[in-house]
Scaffold this motif. Structure first.
Motif, mmCIF file in Angstrom:
data_model
loop_
_atom_site.group_PDB
_atom_site.id
_atom_site.type_symbol
_atom_site.label_atom_id
_atom_site.label_comp_id
_atom_site.label_asym_id
_atom_site.label_seq_id
_atom_site.Cartn_x
_atom_site.Cartn_y
_atom_site.Cartn_z
ATOM 1 N N SER A 42 0.803 -1.218 0.000
ATOM 2 C CA SER A 42 0.000 0.000 0.000
ATOM 3 C C SER A 42 0.843 1.278 0.000
ATOM 4 O O SER A 42 0.359 2.334 -0.406
ATOM 5 C CB SER A 42 -0.924 0.034 1.227
ATOM 6 O OG SER A 42 -1.809 -1.063 1.238
ATOM 7 N N PHE A 43 2.101 1.183 0.464
ATOM 8 C CA PHE A 43 2.919 2.382 0.630
ATOM 9 C C PHE A 43 4.057 2.444 -0.386
ATOM 10 O O PHE A 43 4.650 1.436 -0.756
ATOM 11 C CB PHE A 43 3.496 2.447 2.047
ATOM 12 C CG PHE A 43 2.498 2.916 3.067
ATOM 13 C CD1 PHE A 43 2.520 4.225 3.524
ATOM 14 C CD2 PHE A 43 1.531 2.058 3.553
ATOM 15 C CE1 PHE A 43 1.595 4.664 4.454
ATOM 16 C CE2 PHE A 43 0.600 2.490 4.482
ATOM 17 C CZ PHE A 43 0.631 3.794 4.938
ATOM 18 N N ASP A 44 4.359 3.666 -0.786
ATOM 19 C CA ASP A 44 5.402 3.928 -1.769
ATOM 20 C C ASP A 44 6.764 4.030 -1.084
ATOM 21 O O ASP A 44 6.860 4.046 0.147
ATOM 22 C CB ASP A 44 5.082 5.225 -2.511
ATOM 23 C CG ASP A 44 5.644 5.246 -3.920
ATOM 24 O OD1 ASP A 44 6.472 4.373 -4.250
ATOM 25 O OD2 ASP A 44 5.248 6.133 -4.690
ATOM 26 N N THR A 45 7.818 4.132 -1.881
ATOM 27 C CA THR A 45 9.171 4.333 -1.359
ATOM 28 C C THR A 45 9.224 5.628 -0.556
ATOM 29 O O THR A 45 8.692 6.665 -0.972
ATOM 30 C CB THR A 45 10.185 4.390 -2.507
ATOM 31 O OG1 THR A 45 10.135 3.153 -3.215
ATOM 32 C CG2 THR A 45 11.593 4.610 -1.988
ATOM 33 N N GLY A 46 9.889 5.570 0.602
ATOM 34 C CA GLY A 46 10.017 6.737 1.459
ATOM 35 C C GLY A 46 11.469 7.054 1.750
ATOM 36 O O GLY A 46 12.367 6.727 0.953
ATOM 37 N N PHE A 47 11.721 7.637 2.911
ATOM 38 C CA PHE A 47 13.090 7.991 3.277
ATOM 39 C C PHE A 47 13.281 7.812 4.778
ATOM 40 O O PHE A 47 12.322 7.755 5.548
ATOM 41 C CB PHE A 47 13.420 9.431 2.873
ATOM 42 C CG PHE A 47 12.649 10.475 3.647
ATOM 43 C CD1 PHE A 47 13.145 10.980 4.852
ATOM 44 C CD2 PHE A 47 11.437 10.956 3.182
ATOM 45 C CE1 PHE A 47 12.436 11.930 5.572
ATOM 46 C CE2 PHE A 47 10.720 11.907 3.897
ATOM 47 C CZ PHE A 47 11.225 12.405 5.087
ATOM 48 N N GLN A 48 14.548 7.725 5.180
ATOM 49 C CA GLN A 48 14.914 7.648 6.593
ATOM 50 C C GLN A 48 16.116 8.557 6.828
ATOM 51 O O GLN A 48 17.086 8.526 6.058
ATOM 52 C CB GLN A 48 15.255 6.210 6.986
ATOM 53 C CG GLN A 48 15.564 6.042 8.470
ATOM 54 C CD GLN A 48 15.872 4.591 8.825
ATOM 55 O OE1 GLN A 48 16.737 3.965 8.235
ATOM 56 N NE2 GLN A 48 15.138 4.060 9.786
ATOM 57 N N VAL A 49 16.052 9.366 7.868
ATOM 58 C CA VAL A 49 17.165 10.229 8.254
ATOM 59 C C VAL A 49 17.390 10.057 9.747
ATOM 60 O O VAL A 49 16.444 9.746 10.492
ATOM 61 C CB VAL A 49 16.902 11.713 7.919
ATOM 62 C CG1 VAL A 49 16.754 11.913 6.418
ATOM 63 C CG2 VAL A 49 15.659 12.231 8.639
ATOM 64 N N GLY A 50 18.616 10.253 10.190
ATOM 65 C CA GLY A 50 18.853 10.071 11.610
ATOM 66 C C GLY A 50 20.197 10.566 12.087
ATOM 67 O O GLY A 50 21.107 10.854 11.295
#
Length: 205
Positions: A42-50
């Motif tokens: 159901s969800f598209d490619t996203g991002f992660q930052v940290g």
């Protein structure tokens, strides 16, 4: 010219300090995120930052504490229910739709065993444990039949992966992460697990 020159000098000093045990331990992580399994459909490619704090930098058994934020949006509106809508002569069951955004806040410790007898370059593995707070927000495409709804879930998270270190400051990494949901204030829309793949880099100051 003085401001750019000063910024360059400070960045150079920060990177140089990382070469010795007394240097700065801080770093950042930047990754593309690919949702997998049930919520990945159901969800598209996203991002992660940290933000990252590194330990044992002169040992081949590098460790780090990660504090991450991730985000992914739905590929298309998702059906949230059926409402009876009056068409002028009768009540007609009508599907209702909403857009969704998944956000998560994660804290984890990862062990990074390097194949060389140091952690300055070369291949390494990634093994991690932590916890994640998941927030899914759904916004109705027709506010007349619903507003905004947020479900929060808490999960125990494990990660595994591999990377390549170019120098003491930069890596490229691939990680598989699985979060086993342990509590919920709403509904497990996508099962009791949230798994995803990240591809990105880790930069040490």
């Amino acid at each position: 010219m003085r401001l750019p020159a000063a910024a360059l000098l400070l960045a150079t000093l920060g990177l140089s300090a990382q070469e010795n045990p007394g240097g700065n331990r801080m770093g950042i992580g930047l990754s593309a995120l690919v949702p997998l399994a049930t919520w990945g459909s159901s969800f598209d490619t996203g991002f992660q930052v940290g933000l990252q704090v590194h330990f044992n930098r002169e040992s081949r058994h590098l460790g780090r504490l990660r504090i991450d934020y991730l985000q992914a949006d739905t590929k298309r509106p998702i059906q949230t229910g059926i409402w009876d809508v009056w068409n002028g002569s009768a009540w007609v069951p009508t599907p209702q739709w909403a857009t969704g955004r998944m956000e998560a806040y994660s804290v984890a410790y990862e062990w990074l065993p390097h194949l060389e007898n140091h952690s300055r370059s070369g291949p390494f593995g990634i093994l991690g444990l932590g916890g994640t707070l998941w927030n899914e927000t759904r916004r109705s495409t027709n506010p007349a039949f619903g507003g905004t709804d947020t479900d929060s879930d808490l999960g125990f998270t494990v990660s595994a992966g591999a990377g390549w270190r170019f120098n003491p400051h930069a890596t490229v990494e691939v990680r598989y992460v699985d979060s086993d949901l342990t509590t919920t204030s709403g509904t497990h829309h996508y099962g009791s697990h949230r798994s995803y793949l990240t591809v990105g880099t880790s930069l040490r100051f």
